[in-house]
Design a protein around this motif. Structure first.
Motif, short mmCIF file in Angstrom:
data_model
loop_
_atom_site.label_atom_id
_atom_site.label_comp_id
_atom_site.label_asym_id
_atom_site.label_seq_id
_atom_site.Cartn_x
_atom_site.Cartn_y
_atom_site.Cartn_z
N ILE A 52 0.80 -1.31 -0.03
CA ILE A 52 -0.24 -0.10 0.09
C ILE A 52 0.91 1.38 0.17
O ILE A 52 1.64 1.44 1.07
CB ILE A 52 -1.07 -0.05 1.27
CG1 ILE A 52 -1.64 -1.35 1.32
CG2 ILE A 52 -1.91 1.22 1.20
CD1 ILE A 52 -2.32 -1.65 2.63
N PRO A 53 1.03 2.02 -0.99
CA PRO A 53 1.81 3.41 -1.07
C PRO A 53 1.06 4.23 -0.16
O PRO A 53 -0.24 4.55 -0.17
CB PRO A 53 1.54 3.73 -2.79
CG PRO A 53 0.95 2.52 -3.33
CD PRO A 53 0.22 1.65 -2.29
N ILE A 54 1.85 4.80 0.65
CA ILE A 54 1.20 6.03 1.70
C ILE A 54 1.91 7.08 1.42
O ILE A 54 1.47 8.31 1.93
CB ILE A 54 1.56 5.42 3.01
CG1 ILE A 54 3.00 5.22 3.14
CG2 ILE A 54 0.80 4.24 3.44
CD1 ILE A 54 3.11 4.83 4.80
N ALA A 55 2.97 7.11 0.75
CA ALA A 55 3.73 8.58 0.40
C ALA A 55 4.69 8.32 -0.80
O ALA A 55 4.90 7.08 -1.32
CB ALA A 55 4.48 8.94 1.63
N GLU B 255 7.38 7.10 -2.65
CA GLU B 255 8.45 6.09 -2.52
C GLU B 255 8.29 5.26 -1.29
O GLU B 255 9.29 4.59 -0.87
CB GLU B 255 9.83 6.42 -2.76
CG GLU B 255 9.86 7.19 -4.12
CD GLU B 255 11.38 7.30 -4.35
OE1 GLU B 255 12.12 7.44 -3.39
OE2 GLU B 255 11.58 7.77 -5.54
N ILE B 256 7.35 5.53 -0.73
CA ILE B 256 7.10 4.60 0.73
C ILE B 256 5.89 3.87 0.65
O ILE B 256 4.66 4.33 0.33
CB ILE B 256 6.87 5.59 2.02
CG1 ILE B 256 8.13 6.69 2.03
CG2 ILE B 256 6.72 4.89 3.26
CD1 ILE B 256 8.08 7.62 2.98
N GLY B 257 6.10 2.49 1.14
CA GLY B 257 4.70 1.99 1.17
C GLY B 257 4.56 0.94 2.44
O GLY B 257 5.66 0.62 3.11
N VAL B 258 3.61 0.07 2.35
CA VAL B 258 3.33 -0.61 3.79
C VAL B 258 2.79 -1.99 3.21
O VAL B 258 2.20 -2.26 2.36
CB VAL B 258 2.37 -0.22 4.72
CG1 VAL B 258 2.10 -1.00 5.97
CG2 VAL B 258 2.89 1.10 5.39
N LEU B 259 3.43 -2.98 3.64
CA LEU B 259 3.05 -4.49 3.44
C LEU B 259 2.59 -5.08 4.57
O LEU B 259 3.31 -5.63 5.32
CB LEU B 259 4.15 -5.04 2.84
CG LEU B 259 4.07 -6.73 2.65
CD1 LEU B 259 3.09 -7.01 1.47
CD2 LEU B 259 5.34 -7.47 2.04
N SER C 110 6.26 -11.42 -5.42
CA SER C 110 5.45 -10.20 -5.48
C SER C 110 5.76 -9.10 -5.01
O SER C 110 5.53 -8.03 -5.41
CB SER C 110 4.01 -10.54 -4.51
OG SER C 110 2.88 -9.42 -4.50
N THR C 111 6.49 -8.99 -3.68
CA THR C 111 7.09 -7.71 -3.18
C THR C 111 7.96 -7.22 -3.99
O THR C 111 8.10 -5.74 -4.07
CB THR C 111 7.48 -8.28 -1.81
OG1 THR C 111 6.73 -8.83 -0.86
CG2 THR C 111 8.31 -6.77 -1.28
N LEU C 112 8.84 -7.81 -4.51
CA LEU C 112 10.01 -7.37 -5.42
C LEU C 112 9.06 -6.82 -6.74
O LEU C 112 9.70 -5.71 -7.00
CB LEU C 112 11.00 -8.56 -6.05
CG LEU C 112 11.78 -9.12 -4.94
CD1 LEU C 112 12.73 -10.15 -5.34
CD2 LEU C 112 13.00 -8.06 -4.37
N GLN C 113 8.29 -7.45 -7.07
CA GLN C 113 7.74 -6.88 -8.39
C GLN C 113 6.86 -5.62 -7.90
O GLN C 113 7.02 -4.55 -8.88
CB GLN C 113 6.70 -7.85 -9.02
CG GLN C 113 7.48 -8.99 -9.54
CD GLN C 113 6.29 -10.27 -10.01
OE1 GLN C 113 4.99 -9.98 -9.89
NE2 GLN C 113 6.85 -11.37 -10.48
N GLN C 114 6.27 -5.54 -6.97
CA GLN C 114 5.44 -4.47 -6.35
C GLN C 114 6.45 -3.18 -6.07
O GLN C 114 5.80 -2.09 -6.53
CB GLN C 114 4.69 -4.91 -5.21
CG GLN C 114 3.46 -5.80 -5.58
CD GLN C 114 2.47 -6.02 -4.39
OE1 GLN C 114 1.68 -5.10 -4.28
NE2 GLN C 114 2.76 -7.11 -4.04
N SER D 227 11.27 2.91 -2.15
CA SER D 227 12.27 2.83 -1.71
C SER D 227 12.56 2.63 -0.22
O SER D 227 13.58 2.36 0.34
CB SER D 227 13.24 4.22 -1.83
OG SER D 227 12.56 5.44 -1.25
N ARG D 228 11.30 2.79 0.34
CA ARG D 228 11.10 2.53 1.92
C ARG D 228 9.91 1.62 2.25
O ARG D 228 8.86 2.10 1.77
CB ARG D 228 11.12 3.82 2.65
CG ARG D 228 11.05 3.61 4.39
CD ARG D 228 12.21 3.07 4.73
NE ARG D 228 12.22 2.79 6.12
CZ ARG D 228 12.36 3.76 7.28
NH1 ARG D 228 12.92 5.04 6.67
NH2 ARG D 228 12.45 3.61 8.33
N LEU D 229 10.04 0.50 2.72
CA LEU D 229 8.98 -0.36 3.08
C LEU D 229 8.72 -0.84 4.32
O LEU D 229 9.82 -1.11 4.88
CB LEU D 229 9.13 -1.59 2.07
CG LEU D 229 7.95 -2.57 2.08
CD1 LEU D 229 6.90 -2.16 1.62
CD2 LEU D 229 8.36 -4.11 1.53
#
Length: 281
Positions: free
Chosen positions: A166-169, A171-175, A192-196, A203-205
């Protein structure tokens, strides 16, 4: 023997409607079953008479019997899967039909003026039962193939829906990971994570484990491998929400968290990121 086989063939074909009626007459009320007494019997009648044709043709060693058999198996298996008919119900109906079919053969033996010998009946038994067994085998193979394909597709869809970044900002996402993670699902999560991350330019997960109740050594290794692989493509990763029981298990298994970025909760991790960002401005 050929004349007797042809006579039996003609008899069975001419009595196909009776055989089907007798089979259908043995149905009972069964909730949510395609074979239930109150269900429309038109489709059942059509497929049953197709089986009668296949079995009867086996007496004449008809060259197209196998082709017809395969076509029936594939079409019927597809329909039974579509209607969620359990395999045990279908096998039961095969048993009922077999008895009805042989009752009609016994009627032929009693009615015909031909001299039927025990060896004739044994020969018929070999041909007919062998063909019917082949029908059942081909049906179950097709049924299994179709259900397996369906399950694989459903599993892939579930994995896809259960592992969204889930992109939240920028280049920042939450899995957020929820439920049981076995080795197979862990490998899917990596792919899946690599692809997404690549497609979303993350750049920050933040990987949140608050919904994961159990983590064994294999799964932990898979998750750590995800983190290491993400690092290679420039994605900084933070783990959050590790449950106490999961942490205790990890410690007992000798899993080293010292080189990982960890936060107690996802909320705290995001707050820390905000504070860090404010300090830089």
């Amino acid at each position: 023997m050929h004349d007797k086989n042809k006579a039996l063939y003609d008899y069975l074909i001419s009595h196909a409607n009776e055989i089907t009626d007798e089979w259908l007459g043995k149905r009972k009320y069964s909730k949510n079953s395609v074979y239930s007494l109150e269900k429309d019997a038109d489709y059942l009648r059509k497929t049953n008479q197709w089986v009668i044709q296949i079995l009867s043709s086996s007496l004449l060693d008809a060259p197209n019997t196998i082709i017809e058999l395969n076509e029936w198996a594939q079409k019927t298996a597809s329909e039974r899967v579509r209607t969620d008919t359990p395999i045990y119900e279908v096998i039961h109906q095969f048993k009922v039909f077999r008895n009805v079919f042989w009752d009609k053969i016994h009627s032929f033996v009693n009615d015909t003026t031909l001299q039927i010998t025990p060896s004739d009946i044994i020969e018929w038994e070999k041909k007919i039962n062998s063909t019917l067994d082949e029908v059942i085998e081909r049906f179950t193979e097709s049924y299994n193939e179709i259900t397996t394909t369906r399950l694989v597709a459903q599993e892939a869809l579930i994995n896809e829906l259960s592992s969204p970044i889930i992109p939240i900002a920028h280049e920042i996402g939450v899995l957020p990971l929820i439920g049981v993670i076995d080795t197979k699902r862990a490998k899917y999560i990596m792919e899946s994570t690599l692809q997404q991350c690549t497609s979303l330019k993350i750049s920050r997960l933040f990987i949140d484990l608050s919904g994961v109740a159990i983590m064994d050594t294999m799964v932990a290794q898979e998750i750590f491998q995800v983190i290491q692989t993400l690092k290679l493509i420039g994605v900084e990763t933070t783990l959050s929400g590790i449950r106490p029981e999961v942490a205790q298990t990890a410690v007992n298994l000798g899993i080293d968290f010292s080189n990982l970025s960890i936060s107690s909760t996802l909320q705290q991790a995001l707050m820390d990121l905000h504070l860090t960002a404010n300090k830089k401005t």
